[in-house]
Design a protein around this motif. Structure first.
Motif, PDB file in Angstrom:
ATOM      1  N   SER A  67       0.595  -0.577 -21.613  1.00 31.06           N
ATOM      2  CA  SER A  67      -0.621  -0.677 -20.793  1.00 31.06           C
ATOM      3  C   SER A  67      -0.514  -1.766 -19.734  1.00 31.06           C
ATOM      4  CB  SER A  67      -1.837  -0.948 -21.677  1.00 31.06           C
ATOM      5  OG  SER A  67      -2.107   0.120 -22.537  1.00 31.06           O
ATOM      6  N   LEU A  68      -0.038  -2.938 -20.119  1.00 30.01           N
ATOM      7  CA  LEU A  68       0.039  -4.053 -19.167  1.00 30.01           C
ATOM      8  C   LEU A  68       1.022  -3.738 -18.054  1.00 30.01           C
ATOM      9  CD1 LEU A  68      -0.757  -6.890 -18.336  1.00 30.01           C
ATOM     10  CD2 LEU A  68       1.054  -7.782 -19.839  1.00 30.01           C
ATOM     11  N   PHE A  69       2.159  -3.170 -18.412  1.00 29.84           N
ATOM     12  CA  PHE A  69       3.155  -2.790 -17.411  1.00 29.84           C
ATOM     13  C   PHE A  69       2.583  -1.761 -16.441  1.00 29.84           C
ATOM     14  CE2 PHE A  69       6.502   0.185 -16.073  1.00 29.84           C
ATOM     15  CZ  PHE A  69       7.356  -0.691 -15.416  1.00 29.84           C
ATOM     16  N   ILE A  70       1.930  -0.740 -16.970  1.00 26.79           N
ATOM     17  CA  ILE A  70       1.338   0.306 -16.134  1.00 26.79           C
ATOM     18  C   ILE A  70       0.273  -0.282 -15.208  1.00 26.79           C
ATOM     19  CG2 ILE A  70      -0.096   2.398 -16.183  1.00 26.79           C
ATOM     20  CD1 ILE A  70       1.371   3.142 -18.809  1.00 26.79           C
ATOM     21  N   PHE A  71      -0.560  -1.143 -15.754  1.00 26.51           N
ATOM     22  CA  PHE A  71      -1.623  -1.785 -14.964  1.00 26.51           C
ATOM     23  C   PHE A  71      -1.036  -2.593 -13.814  1.00 26.51           C
ATOM     24  CE2 PHE A  71      -4.329  -5.446 -14.057  1.00 26.51           C
ATOM     25  CZ  PHE A  71      -5.556  -4.850 -13.826  1.00 26.51           C
ATOM     26  N   VAL A  72      -0.024  -3.399 -14.109  1.00 27.88           N
ATOM     27  CA  VAL A  72       0.576  -4.273 -13.088  1.00 27.88           C
ATOM     28  C   VAL A  72       1.245  -3.445 -11.995  1.00 27.88           C
ATOM     29  CG1 VAL A  72       2.385  -5.976 -12.651  1.00 27.88           C
ATOM     30  CG2 VAL A  72       0.874  -6.253 -14.619  1.00 27.88           C
ATOM     31  N   VAL A  73       2.007  -2.430 -12.369  1.00 30.37           N
ATOM     32  CA  VAL A  73       2.721  -1.611 -11.378  1.00 30.37           C
ATOM     33  C   VAL A  73       1.726  -0.866 -10.489  1.00 30.37           C
ATOM     34  CG1 VAL A  73       4.236   0.372 -11.043  1.00 30.37           C
ATOM     35  CG2 VAL A  73       4.806  -1.348 -12.761  1.00 30.37           C
ATOM     36  N   ILE A  74       0.745  -0.220 -11.107  1.00 32.07           N
ATOM     37  CA  ILE A  74      -0.209   0.583 -10.329  1.00 32.07           C
ATOM     38  C   ILE A  74      -1.003  -0.271  -9.359  1.00 32.07           C
ATOM     39  CG2 ILE A  74      -2.385   1.864 -10.511  1.00 32.07           C
ATOM     40  CD1 ILE A  74      -1.235   3.323 -12.884  1.00 32.07           C
ATOM     41  N   TRP A  75      -1.546  -1.354  -9.832  1.00 31.63           N
ATOM     42  CA  TRP A  75      -2.428  -2.127  -8.971  1.00 31.63           C
ATOM     43  C   TRP A  75      -1.678  -3.032  -8.012  1.00 31.63           C
ATOM     44  CZ3 TRP A  75      -6.921  -0.322  -8.045  1.00 31.63           C
ATOM     45  CH2 TRP A  75      -7.519   0.510  -9.005  1.00 31.63           C
ATOM     46  N   SER A  76      -0.423  -3.366  -8.315  1.00 32.23           N
ATOM     47  CA  SER A  76       0.412  -4.062  -7.327  1.00 32.23           C
ATOM     48  C   SER A  76       0.712  -3.130  -6.157  1.00 32.23           C
ATOM     49  CB  SER A  76       1.721  -4.535  -7.966  1.00 32.23           C
ATOM     50  OG  SER A  76       1.482  -5.507  -8.960  1.00 32.23           O
ATOM     51  N   MET A  77       1.054  -1.863  -6.481  1.00 30.47           N
ATOM     52  CA  MET A  77       1.301  -0.890  -5.422  1.00 30.47           C
ATOM     53  C   MET A  77       0.022  -0.574  -4.656  1.00 30.47           C
ATOM     54  SD  MET A  77       4.373  -0.173  -4.872  1.00 30.47           S
ATOM     55  CE  MET A  77       3.827   0.962  -3.600  1.00 30.47           C
ATOM     56  N   HIS A 147      -1.781   9.379 -12.613  1.00 30.79           N
ATOM     57  CA  HIS A 147      -1.056   8.123 -12.363  1.00 30.79           C
ATOM     58  C   HIS A 147       0.178   8.384 -11.508  1.00 30.79           C
ATOM     59  CE1 HIS A 147      -3.393   6.884 -15.935  1.00 30.79           C
ATOM     60  NE2 HIS A 147      -3.280   5.667 -15.451  1.00 30.79           N
ATOM     61  N   THR A 148       0.972   9.368 -11.916  1.00 30.23           N
ATOM     62  CA  THR A 148       2.199   9.688 -11.194  1.00 30.23           C
ATOM     63  C   THR A 148       1.890  10.217  -9.801  1.00 30.23           C
ATOM     64  OG1 THR A 148       3.146  10.310 -13.341  1.00 30.23           O
ATOM     65  CG2 THR A 148       4.407  10.878 -11.383  1.00 30.23           C
ATOM     66  N   ALA A 149       0.870  11.053  -9.699  1.00 27.88           N
ATOM     67  CA  ALA A 149       0.492  11.633  -8.408  1.00 27.88           C
ATOM     68  C   ALA A 149       0.066  10.548  -7.426  1.00 27.88           C
ATOM     69  CB  ALA A 149      -0.626  12.650  -8.599  1.00 27.88           C
ATOM     70  N   ALA A 150      -0.718   9.587  -7.888  1.00 24.59           N
ATOM     71  CA  ALA A 150      -1.190   8.516  -7.005  1.00 24.59           C
ATOM     72  C   ALA A 150      -0.032   7.689  -6.474  1.00 24.59           C
ATOM     73  CB  ALA A 150      -2.191   7.635  -7.740  1.00 24.59           C
ATOM     74  N   MET A 151       0.932   7.375  -7.345  1.00 23.47           N
ATOM     75  CA  MET A 151       2.092   6.603  -6.911  1.00 23.47           C
ATOM     76  C   MET A 151       2.916   7.381  -5.886  1.00 23.47           C
ATOM     77  SD  MET A 151       2.022   3.649  -8.436  1.00 23.47           S
ATOM     78  CE  MET A 151       0.266   3.793  -8.103  1.00 23.47           C
ATOM     79  N   PHE A 152       3.092   8.679  -6.136  1.00 18.17           N
ATOM     80  CA  PHE A 152       3.903   9.477  -5.220  1.00 18.17           C
ATOM     81  C   PHE A 152       3.186   9.677  -3.893  1.00 18.17           C
ATOM     82  CE2 PHE A 152       6.173  13.411  -3.865  1.00 18.17           C
ATOM     83  CZ  PHE A 152       7.450  12.873  -3.855  1.00 18.17           C
ATOM     84  N   LEU A 153       1.862   9.761  -3.911  1.00 17.48           N
ATOM     85  CA  LEU A 153       1.110   9.858  -2.667  1.00 17.48           C
ATOM     86  C   LEU A 153       1.299   8.590  -1.830  1.00 17.48           C
ATOM     87  CD1 LEU A 153      -0.887  11.412  -0.867  1.00 17.48           C
ATOM     88  CD2 LEU A 153      -2.746  10.304  -2.140  1.00 17.48           C
ATOM     89  N   MET A 154       1.329   7.439  -2.486  1.00 17.03           N
ATOM     90  CA  MET A 154       1.610   6.193  -1.766  1.00 17.03           C
ATOM     91  C   MET A 154       2.993   6.248  -1.122  1.00 17.03           C
ATOM     92  SD  MET A 154       0.077   3.336  -4.388  1.00 17.03           S
ATOM     93  CE  MET A 154      -1.581   3.511  -5.065  1.00 17.03           C
ATOM     94  N   PHE A 155       3.976   6.751  -1.883  1.00 12.78           N
ATOM     95  CA  PHE A 155       5.333   6.885  -1.341  1.00 12.78           C
ATOM     96  C   PHE A 155       5.334   7.761  -0.091  1.00 12.78           C
ATOM     97  CE2 PHE A 155       8.845   9.993  -1.252  1.00 12.78           C
ATOM     98  CZ  PHE A 155       9.870   9.161  -0.819  1.00 12.78           C
ATOM     99  N   LEU A 156       4.628   8.857  -0.121  1.00 11.82           N
ATOM    100  CA  LEU A 156       4.605   9.787   1.005  1.00 11.82           C
ATOM    101  C   LEU A 156       3.876   9.204   2.213  1.00 11.82           C
ATOM    102  CD1 LEU A 156       3.839  13.072  -0.964  1.00 11.82           C
ATOM    103  CD2 LEU A 156       6.014  12.480   0.133  1.00 11.82           C
ATOM    104  N   LEU A 168       8.554   4.671  -4.440  1.00  6.98           N
ATOM    105  CA  LEU A 168       9.335   5.661  -5.183  1.00  6.98           C
ATOM    106  C   LEU A 168       9.749   5.109  -6.543  1.00  6.98           C
ATOM    107  CD1 LEU A 168      10.633   8.433  -5.229  1.00  6.98           C
ATOM    108  CD2 LEU A 168      12.652   7.445  -4.118  1.00  6.98           C
ATOM    109  N   LEU A 169      10.182   3.842  -6.574  1.00  9.07           N
ATOM    110  CA  LEU A 169      10.525   3.208  -7.857  1.00  9.07           C
ATOM    111  C   LEU A 169       9.303   3.140  -8.764  1.00  9.07           C
ATOM    112  CD1 LEU A 169      12.839   0.278  -6.660  1.00  9.07           C
ATOM    113  CD2 LEU A 169      13.526   2.334  -7.920  1.00  9.07           C
ATOM    114  N   ALA A 170       8.139   2.832  -8.178  1.00  5.35           N
ATOM    115  CA  ALA A 170       6.901   2.770  -8.958  1.00  5.35           C
ATOM    116  C   ALA A 170       6.556   4.136  -9.532  1.00  5.35           C
ATOM    117  CB  ALA A 170       5.754   2.256  -8.088  1.00  5.35           C
TER     118      ALA A 170
END
Length: 209
Positions: A67-77, A147-156, A168-170
């Motif tokens: 949970s902490l890892f997911i939270f940090v990665v998502i909200w940092s991005m 979660h995955t979709a939001a990160m990939f949308l940021m990449f795009l 992309l790494l996120a």
């Protein structure tokens, strides 16, 4: 200071366009209604009995609380992407409409495909994201992974090479993490970038039309 001034001028220029203003206002109204409807939709979904997949990868993977890892990665991005919004209004508008299309698509796919939660699911502790889903943690918002979709949308949507590499790494890390936490089936994660790519194309068409 010159970069900040240039960003302000770029925003002023875009806001002077009636087309940009219309798409911005309509988008903000739509996303507001979507966010308000999220708890009602997902709390109703949680009460359904659905299909349980025999996911061989999840059966092999042990469950970990990331949970902490997911939270940090998502909200940092998210913070990085929000900072780019300030610099480039086109990134903001494309992401806004892409995010609208992702949520509307998830309403459809989750509504049409009732799934039970994967075995050994560990709830993600994210006080920000979970706030939008209502009082009870939702386990059946499965196909496809938001979660995955939001990160990939940021990449795009992001334009700088370093930003895109980070996004992309996120995306990859979040996809792996939600599987290790058993909050999604493998299909949910694998299909999320594929669906998001076509939704991003749709958002670009809306923005550029």
């Amino acid at each position: 200071m010159s970069n900040q001034r240039a960003a302000v001028e770029l925003w002023k220029s875009n806001l002077q366009s009636s087309d940009y203003r219309k798409k911005l206002i309509v988008g903000l109204i739509l996303i507001s209604f979507i966010l308000l409807s999220l708890p009602f939709f997902y709390q109703a979904v949680e009460k359904r009995n659905g299909i349980s997949f025999n996911d061989y990868l999840l059966g092999w993977l042990p469950a970990y609380d990331l949970s902490l890892f997911i939270f940090v990665v998502i909200w940092s991005m998210a913070l990085l992407t929000f900072s780019r919004f300030r610099q480039d209004p086109s990134i903001f508008l494309t992401f806004l409409w892409g995010f609208i299309l992702i949520n509307l698509s998830r309403f459809i796919t989750i509504g049409l495909l009732p799934l039970n939660a994967p075995a050994d699911l560990i709830p993600i502790q994210d006080p920000i994201s979970n706030h939008f889903y209502g009082p009870k943690f939702v386990t059946k918002d499965l196909f496809f992974s938001g979660h995955t979709a939001a990160m990939f949308l940021m990449f795009l949507c992001l334009k700088k090479k370093t930003d895109k590499i980070l996004a992309l790494l996120a995306t990859i890390m979040i996809g792996i993490a939600v599987l290790l936490q058993h909050v999604h089936y493998t299909l949910d994660v694998v299909m999320a970038p594929v669906i998001t790519y076509f939704l991003w194309i749709g958002s670009k068409k809306i923005v550029n039309s």
